[in-house]
Enzyme design. Structure first.
Site, PDB file in Angstrom:
ATOM      1  N   HIS A  50      -4.152 -11.858 -31.265  1.00  0.00           N
ATOM      2  CA  HIS A  50      -3.605 -11.451 -30.072  1.00  0.00           C
ATOM      3  C   HIS A  50      -4.384 -10.837 -28.982  1.00  0.00           C
ATOM      4  O   HIS A  50      -5.286 -10.006 -29.438  1.00  0.00           O
ATOM      5  CB  HIS A  50      -2.216 -11.169 -30.200  1.00  0.00           C
ATOM      6  CG  HIS A  50      -2.069  -9.779 -30.807  1.00  0.00           C
ATOM      7  ND1 HIS A  50      -1.467 -10.018 -31.918  1.00  0.00           N
ATOM      8  CD2 HIS A  50      -2.473  -8.784 -30.387  1.00  0.00           C
ATOM      9  CE1 HIS A  50      -1.282  -8.569 -32.089  1.00  0.00           C
ATOM     10  NE2 HIS A  50      -1.960  -7.790 -31.391  1.00  0.00           N
TER      11      HIS A  50
HETATM   12  C1  T46 Z   1      -1.403  -5.066 -31.799  1.00  0.00           C
HETATM   13  C2  T46 Z   1      -2.019  -4.672 -33.180  1.00  0.00           C
HETATM   14  C3  T46 Z   1      -3.055  -3.639 -33.414  1.00  0.00           C
HETATM   15  C4  T46 Z   1       8.086  -4.440 -32.684  1.00  0.00           C
HETATM   16  O1  T46 Z   1       9.469  -5.053 -32.404  1.00  0.00           O
HETATM   17  N1  T46 Z   1       7.842  -3.391 -31.873  1.00  0.00           N
HETATM   18  C5  T46 Z   1       6.699  -2.993 -32.067  1.00  0.00           C
HETATM   19  O2  T46 Z   1       6.344  -1.867 -31.519  1.00  0.00           O
HETATM   20  C6  T46 Z   1       5.723  -3.727 -32.490  1.00  0.00           C
HETATM   21  C7  T46 Z   1       4.112  -3.140 -32.500  1.00  0.00           C
HETATM   22  C8  T46 Z   1       5.784  -5.116 -33.333  1.00  0.00           C
HETATM   23  N2  T46 Z   1       7.076  -5.393 -33.112  1.00  0.00           N
HETATM   24  C9  T46 Z   1       7.486  -6.734 -33.943  1.00  0.00           C
HETATM   25  C10 T46 Z   1       6.956  -7.794 -33.313  1.00  0.00           C
HETATM   26  C11 T46 Z   1       6.655  -8.723 -34.418  1.00  0.00           C
HETATM   27  O3  T46 Z   1       7.942  -9.386 -34.767  1.00  0.00           O
HETATM   28  O4  T46 Z   1       7.078  -6.516 -35.332  1.00  0.00           O
HETATM   29  C12 T46 Z   1       6.611  -7.866 -35.658  1.00  0.00           C
HETATM   30  C13 T46 Z   1       5.162  -7.993 -36.201  1.00  0.00           C
HETATM   31  O5  T46 Z   1       4.203  -7.723 -35.087  1.00  0.00           O
HETATM   32  P1  T46 Z   1       2.838  -8.369 -35.211  1.00  0.00           P
HETATM   33  O6  T46 Z   1       2.899  -9.624 -35.734  1.00  0.00           O
HETATM   34  O7  T46 Z   1       2.383  -8.315 -33.776  1.00  0.00           O
HETATM   35  O8  T46 Z   1       1.762  -7.352 -35.803  1.00  0.00           O
HETATM   36  P2  T46 Z   1       0.290  -7.256 -35.773  1.00  0.00           P
HETATM   37  O9  T46 Z   1      -0.102  -6.390 -37.171  1.00  0.00           O
HETATM   38  O10 T46 Z   1      -0.408  -8.470 -36.025  1.00  0.00           O
HETATM   39  O11 T46 Z   1       0.044  -6.509 -34.508  1.00  0.00           O
HETATM   40  C14 T46 Z   1       0.063  -5.201 -34.187  1.00  0.00           C
HETATM   41  C15 T46 Z   1       0.844  -4.966 -32.791  1.00  0.00           C
HETATM   42  O12 T46 Z   1       1.877  -5.810 -32.710  1.00  0.00           O
HETATM   43  C16 T46 Z   1      -0.202  -5.349 -31.568  1.00  0.00           C
HETATM   44  O13 T46 Z   1       0.189  -5.018 -30.458  1.00  0.00           O
HETATM   45  O14 T46 Z   1      -2.330  -4.818 -31.016  1.00  0.00           O
HETATM   46  O15 T46 Z   1      -0.792  -4.353 -34.133  1.00  0.00           O
END
Ligand code: T46
Length: 138
Positions: A50
């Site tokens: 993303h």
């Molecule tokens: C990024 C990379 C480096 C929340 O509810 N609060 C939060 O502060 C964050 C970071 C995530 N979430 C939720 C959103 C999703 O439902 O946690 C779940 C997993 O997030 P995501 O699939 O986006 O995780 P990554 O590891 O792919 O990405 C994360 C960050 O979301 C993103 O901003 O830049 O780490």
């Protein structure tokens, strides 16, 4: 994308380890409102896929090794984070993935804003369309 070298203080004895620090707006180019970390991830797993519209972040691998791929819509660059005294600044409009190179590596992230799902671009074609429209001033 830019690597930041943090301040490091080694103890007199190696067994006592090291202490690392950095300060918002001084050592990194923004003030952070949110901190999160990812752990318990197996080697070979890729997360991310993303870009962010307005969020700025600093990524630190505090344990292990993680490869970060950054794509500005024109060129891709990979950086291996394997030193807890270094952080990778990822600014706005950068498509990124994080690949775990070792089991249980820990990714610590400092973010400039509170969590907001509407700031995410999770579709690569939409990301490229926004790059071409000049959504981010490069
Ligand atoms: C990024 C990379 C480096 C929340 O509810 N609060 C939060 O502060 C964050 C970071 C995530 N979430 C939720 C959103 C999703 O439902 O946690 C779940 C997993 O997030 P995501 O699939 O986006 O995780 P990554 O590891 O792919 O990405 C994360 C960050 O979301 C993103 O901003 O830049 O780490």
């Amino acid at each position: 994308m830019r690597i930041h070298d943090f301040h490091k203080r080694n103890a007199e004895s190696p067994d006592l380890g090291s202490l690392v620090f950095f300060e918002a707006n001084r050592d990194i180019p923004f003030a952070f409102k949110r901190v999160y970390y990812t752990y318990g991830v197996k080697e070979g797993i890729i997360r991310g896929h993303h870009a962010h519209k307005a969020l700025e972040q600093l990524l630190i691998c505090v344990y292990g090794a993680i490869e970060i791929m950054c794509d500005d819509g024109e060129k891709k660059e990979c950086t291996v984070l394997d030193d807890p005294a270094k952080g990778l600044y990822v600014g706005t409009g950068i498509w990124h993935t994080m690949k775990w190179l070792k089991d249980d590596s820990v990714l610590l992230v400092l973010a400039s804003e509170y969590y907001d799902e509407s700031d995410y671009i999770r579709d690569y074609d939409e990301f490229i369309r926004l790059v071409k429209e000049g959504y981010w001033k490069r």
